[in-house]
Write a protein that holds these residues in place. Structure first.
Motif, short mmCIF file in Angstrom:
data_model
loop_
_atom_site.label_atom_id
_atom_site.label_comp_id
_atom_site.label_asym_id
_atom_site.label_seq_id
_atom_site.Cartn_x
_atom_site.Cartn_y
_atom_site.Cartn_z
N PRO A 1 4.38 -11.71 14.97
CA PRO A 1 2.98 -11.91 15.33
C PRO A 1 2.08 -11.56 14.13
CG PRO A 1 3.65 -9.74 15.99
CD PRO A 1 4.81 -10.34 15.24
N ASN B 1 6.14 -4.02 9.03
CA ASN B 1 5.12 -4.09 7.99
C ASN B 1 4.02 -3.13 8.37
OD1 ASN B 1 5.79 -6.68 6.20
ND2 ASN B 1 6.37 -7.06 8.32
N TRP B 2 3.71 -2.22 7.44
CA TRP B 2 2.81 -1.13 7.81
C TRP B 2 1.74 -0.93 6.74
CZ3 TRP B 2 2.03 3.38 5.02
CH2 TRP B 2 1.32 4.40 5.67
N SER B 3 0.53 -0.69 7.19
CA SER B 3 -0.53 -0.37 6.23
C SER B 3 -1.58 0.51 6.90
CB SER B 3 -1.19 -1.65 5.71
OG SER B 3 -1.85 -2.31 6.76
N GLU C 1 6.88 -2.48 3.74
CA GLU C 1 7.73 -3.13 4.73
C GLU C 1 8.93 -2.23 4.96
OE1 GLU C 1 8.09 -7.28 3.87
OE2 GLU C 1 9.85 -7.50 5.14
N ARG D 1 15.29 -7.73 -1.57
CA ARG D 1 15.75 -7.79 -0.18
C ARG D 1 16.71 -6.67 0.19
NH1 ARG D 1 12.59 -10.25 3.26
NH2 ARG D 1 11.48 -11.89 2.17
N TYR E 1 -0.30 -8.94 12.48
CA TYR E 1 -0.28 -7.48 12.64
C TYR E 1 -1.48 -6.97 13.44
CZ TYR E 1 -3.69 -7.12 8.80
OH TYR E 1 -4.80 -7.23 8.02
N GLU F 1 13.76 -15.65 14.45
CA GLU F 1 12.77 -14.58 14.29
C GLU F 1 11.43 -14.99 14.88
OE1 GLU F 1 12.17 -12.50 10.38
OE2 GLU F 1 10.10 -13.11 10.70
N ASN G 1 -8.38 -2.40 3.26
CA ASN G 1 -6.95 -2.12 3.35
C ASN G 1 -6.62 -1.12 2.24
OD1 ASN G 1 -4.19 -2.01 3.11
ND2 ASN G 1 -3.87 -4.22 3.17
N ARG H 1 10.51 -9.74 -5.02
CA ARG H 1 10.87 -9.04 -3.81
C ARG H 1 12.31 -8.56 -3.93
NH1 ARG H 1 8.83 -11.26 1.69
NH2 ARG H 1 6.62 -10.79 1.44
N TYR I 1 -1.78 0.08 10.80
CA TYR I 1 -1.46 -1.28 11.25
C TYR I 1 0.03 -1.55 11.20
CZ TYR I 1 -6.44 -2.26 10.92
OH TYR I 1 -7.79 -2.23 11.10
N LEU I 2 0.48 -2.29 12.17
CA LEU I 2 1.91 -2.64 12.22
C LEU I 2 2.07 -4.14 12.48
CD1 LEU I 2 4.99 -2.12 12.64
CD2 LEU I 2 4.45 -1.45 14.99
N GLY I 3 2.85 -4.76 11.65
CA GLY I 3 3.24 -6.16 11.90
C GLY I 3 4.76 -6.21 11.90
N THR J 1 4.54 -16.55 13.76
CA THR J 1 5.59 -17.16 12.96
C THR J 1 6.88 -17.28 13.75
OG1 THR J 1 4.61 -16.05 11.07
CG2 THR J 1 6.80 -16.95 10.75
N ASN K 1 0.36 -5.70 -0.24
CA ASN K 1 -0.78 -5.08 0.45
C ASN K 1 -0.32 -4.23 1.62
OD1 ASN K 1 0.00 -6.96 2.27
ND2 ASN K 1 -1.98 -7.97 2.46
P1 ADP Z 1 8.05 -12.08 5.48
O1 ADP Z 1 9.15 -12.61 6.35
O2 ADP Z 1 7.81 -12.84 4.26
O3 ADP Z 1 8.14 -10.63 5.24
P2 ADP Z 1 6.31 -12.67 7.71
O4 ADP Z 1 5.14 -13.58 7.59
O5 ADP Z 1 7.47 -13.09 8.51
O6 ADP Z 1 6.69 -12.25 6.24
O7 ADP Z 1 5.85 -11.32 8.35
C1 ADP Z 1 4.95 -10.52 7.74
C2 ADP Z 1 4.35 -9.60 8.77
O8 ADP Z 1 3.55 -8.66 8.08
C3 ADP Z 1 3.43 -10.29 9.77
O9 ADP Z 1 3.57 -9.67 11.03
C4 ADP Z 1 2.07 -10.00 9.19
O10 ADP Z 1 1.03 -10.05 10.14
C5 ADP Z 1 2.29 -8.60 8.69
N1 ADP Z 1 1.26 -8.12 7.75
C6 ADP Z 1 0.57 -8.83 6.84
N2 ADP Z 1 -0.34 -8.03 6.22
C7 ADP Z 1 -0.21 -6.79 6.76
C8 ADP Z 1 -0.86 -5.54 6.57
N3 ADP Z 1 -1.84 -5.37 5.69
N4 ADP Z 1 -0.46 -4.50 7.33
C9 ADP Z 1 0.52 -4.63 8.22
N5 ADP Z 1 1.16 -5.77 8.44
C10 ADP Z 1 0.81 -6.85 7.73
#
Ligand code: ADP
Ligand code: MG
Length: 729
Positions: A296, A344-346, A472, A460, A298, A293, A354, A458, A211-213, A282, A469
């Motif tokens: 979407p 963001n990857w899982s 990043e 940064r 993920y 920014e 997950n 966190r 998964y990628l977000g 977001t 979970n």
């Molecule tokens: P932040 O800015 O606090 O890092 P955001 O809400 O801007 O967080 O972005 C987090 C991203 O990570 C979103 O795209 C969200 O869908 C994604 N995300 C959340 N959980 C997972 C997951 N398990 N695997 C991959 N992506 C995820």
């Protein structure tokens, strides 16, 4: 003020928010409106073809041509109802971005008229004349053929009057020439390896998804101002510009309200994105002025990546409707934050688990630790390659330039997870873990979930951070195709999980229980890969020294970082997992070097032109103005008064002359070094020359130009200044 500058500022100031008609209905009504998704497949395909397509999408079962014909016909029917007249194979060449060649549906009907036609053959495969796409030498000019082939796992979509079919792009001889093909292979390798490892914990798992977000950062600049900056127009970043007195010091942008014009743009963009099935969720201001920014929800990695590429082109288009230009460059402005694209990857199973989320039962917890430790070891082993996979001429301005993230890849796990790993490492090896939960574990894994719930520590500065979970990967650049990073990461994890499985199975074959074998191997991995774990300040000089001691990759020269694509460990990893052949790796490295050179070359040309055509003439004119005054003072006043009346002007004239001379001298040098570098025929060596001898001059020249901007009369300065570019009203 220079007339041009005055006019464009004036235009920008007067601009009002462009309010595009409110979307019809709720997001859930128009989400995916322009996508040939499940709902449309059901409506436009016979049940049998629908089932066949779903089977292909989910299990990779090949489609026969008859079914493909039926699917193509259904797609055409749906698309023509939306007013679509053309179709295109949409692919992702190594240039970055996308390529498409539009063909009309029309075919002669034999009676002097035309029919709308779209066959399975056209859906499945095409042969674009794509000889101008980079291939790193794989496609010689005399064998310019390349094929695009349908990727049924990513749904077709409509943009304007065109039906877009996501495709991979391969050479006549079968080598991949794009980002999508190796990404699909990497995801398949990760699926296979992870599924097998999952079977230690749950035999019911039959598929593991990656998964990628992504979080897309970008800048907006008013179109009129943008057009008056040749550097922004041609290279996507400002090659000169004195810092604005006010930047991001007050940190008022991040928490400030979104400017009205920008909010109108965002709404419009989100509407278009949702219609394309991109689950935009977001939106917010970022740290730097004019920086924003969009993130979407993920999705599965291949789809998420298509959506990111699509969004980037959508942004450019929608921005123009609002008289903005969107800057996706990693560092459009010196002195303020640049833009990244956190990945963001899982990994998650088809049973809904997950794998990077600390579970509840002992079994789930051990599974979580297993995946976490394997990812950590994969990143440790291939930290140099991961850096190469996100490196570029443009991202180099972020990495290591005292800005998130540093040019050394390390992992931040957070205190709780680190403590758990330390404890496993220290455990005596006789720790017993029973899958039926009858006997509790001897180490603290059972405490992880409670602690992680409010895991807020966190970091940064970390380029690769565990965030409760998911991981990043923050080093990815804002303009890049996420596939670069995702290919390397998923393949490294696949290779690692294969090794893990092999080692556990060997122990089991020798009589150890699976649970003990797993823990023993994990202990060994935790010790081996400790060097990659770093929870401190990634920007500090101490970290650099420490990282060198730990054997992590600390190279900062981008052309040399690309060497990692060809190192033995990399070649072996990609070969063993079947993701990329050595030939393909060579081609990719060639393209990287070539692209690096071209980017710096273009910047050098622009800077040289602007220095000679924009900056020096204006500075000279200002000198002349001062000299006229000095001349008059000398004629009208006695000698002893001249000093009082013209001293500062004389100094300024001299100061300007010094900068002009320096700029001339350095610009001449810039041209010479480029000439020398251009003669080099080996792409790697040429890129190194550009890095070592050309790129360094850009900053030197800029230094003098920025000084001039500060001393030359504001009224004469032709280029919109940072303070004008950066604060949208
Ligand atoms: P932040 O800015 O606090 O890092 P955001 O809400 O801007 O967080 O972005 C987090 C991203 O990570 C979103 O795209 C969200 O869908 C994604 N995300 C959340 N959980 C997972 C997951 N398990 N695997 C991959 N992506 C995820
Ligand atoms: Mg984030």
């Amino acid at each position: 003020m220079s007339l041009l500058r005055f006019n464009v500022i004036n235009e920008a100031i007067k601009r009002k928010a462009v309010v595009v008609g409110a979307p019809e209905g709720r997001p859930s009504d128009y989400f995916g409106y322009n996508v040939f998704n499940k709902e449309k497949m059901l409506k436009y395909l016979p049940k049998k073809s629908y089932d066949a397509l779903r089977n292909t999408m989910e299990n990779g079962t090949p489609l026969d041509i008859t079914t493909a014909d039926v699917i193509a016909d259904g797609m055409k029917k749906w698309a023509t109802e939306l007013g679509v007249t053309h179709y295109t194979h949409w692919f992702q060449p190594l240039t970055g971005g996308t390529a498409e060649k539009h063909d009309s549906f029309i075919e002669p009907d034999g009676n002097g008229g035309v029919l709308e036609e779209f066959s399975g053959k056209l859906l499945i495969q095409q042969e674009p004349d794509a000889s101008s796409f980079p291939s790193g030498g794989i496609r010689n000019t005399f064998e310019a053929r390349g094929y695009s082939a349908w990727d049924p796992t990513s749904p077709a979509f409509v943009i304007d009057d065109t039906l877009c079919i996501p495709t991979i792009f391969i050479s006549y001889t079968g080598e991949t020439l794009d980002y999508k093909a190796p990404l699909l292979k990497a995801l398949e390798a990760a699926n296979k390896a992870a599924t097998e490892v999952c079977h230690y914990f749950d035999p019911k798992v039959s598929k593991v998804y990656s998964y990628l977000g992504w979080e897309q950062e970008y800048f907006l600049v008013d179109e009129a101002l943008w057009a008056a900056r040749p550097d922004l127009v041609l290279s996507g970043r400002t090659l000169m510009g004195h810092e604005s007195a006010k930047n991001q010091q007050l940190e008022d942008h991040y928490f400030g309200s979104i400017p009205t014009r920008v909010a109108a743009f965002m709404k419009d963009l989100e509407y278009e994105a949702l219609k394309l099935g991109i689950p935009a969720k977001t939106r917010h201001n970022e740290v730097a002025p004019n920086q924003f920014e969009l993130a979407p929800v993920y999705e599965e990695t291949n789809l998420a990546n298509d959506h990111n590429i699509l969004l980037m082109s959508l942004m450019k288009k929608v921005a123009r409707r609002h008289y903005f230009r969107v800057l996706l460059h990693e560092k459009p402005f010196k002195g303020i934050n640049g833009s990244g694209k956190h990945n963001n990857w899982s990994l998650g199973t088809d049973t809904g688990v997950n794998l990077l989320s600390p579970g509840k039962t002992p079994q789930e917890k051990l599974q979580f630790i297993t995946f976490l430790v394997n990812v950590t070891r994969a990143v440790w082993k291939h930290n140099g390659l991961l850096k190469a996979s996100i490196s570029s001429a443009t991202n180099a301005h972020r990495l290591g330039a005292n800005e998130a993230p540093p040019a050394i890849i390390s992992i931040f796990l957070g205190t709780q997870v680190s403590a758990a790993l330390d404890e496993i490492e220290k455990s005596d090896g006789n720790s017993v873990i029973k899958m039926d939960g009858k006997q509790s574990m001897k180490f603290s894994i059972s405490h992880i979930p409670e602690l992680l719930i409010d895991n807020t520590d966190r970091n940064r500065t970390s380029p690769f951070a565990f965030t409760g979970n998911r991981f990043e990967f923050r080093a990815v650049g804002s303009s890049s195709n996420c596939a670069g990073a995702m290919i390397a990461l998923n393949t490294a994890v696949a290779e690692q999980l294969k090794l893990f499985k092999k080692q556990v199975d060997e122990k089991v074959a020798a009589g150890t229980s699976a649970e003990i074998a797993i823990i023993e191997i994990l202990k060994q991995y935790i010790t081996e890969s400790k060097a990659i774990r770093f929870d401190g300040n990634g920007y500090s000089d101490e970290w650099k020294e420490e990282a060198i001691k730990r054997g992590l990759d600390y190279e900062t020269s981008v052309p040399l970082i690309f060497d990692r694509f060809l190192e033995a460990d990399t070649v072996k990893m990609y070969a063993d997992t079947g993701v990329l052949s050595e030939k393909e790796l060579h081609a990719r490295a060639e393209v990287e070097w070539e692209t690096y050179t071209k980017k710096i070359q273009i910047e050098a040309r622009i800077l040289g032109d602007m220095a000679l055509n924009h900056i020096i003439p204006v500075a000279s004119r200002y000198q002349e103005l001062l000299l006229n005054k000095i001349d008059k003072v000398k004629r009208l006043f006695p000698d002893d008064k001249v000093d009082v009346l013209a001293k500062s002007d004389l100094d300024t004239v001299e100061e300007i002359a010094e900068h002009i001379n320096k700029i001339r001298e350095l610009t001449a040098k810039l041209i010479d070094t480029r000439k020398v570098a251009n003669k080099i025929s080996v792409e790697r060596e040429k890129a190194i020359a550009y890095h070592d001898t050309v790129a360094v001059l850009l900053d030197e020249i800029r230094y003098h130009i920025d000084k001039l901007e500060f001393s030359v009369d504001n009224e004469m300065w032709p280029l919109p200044k940072y303070r004008e570019l950066l604060f949208i009203r």
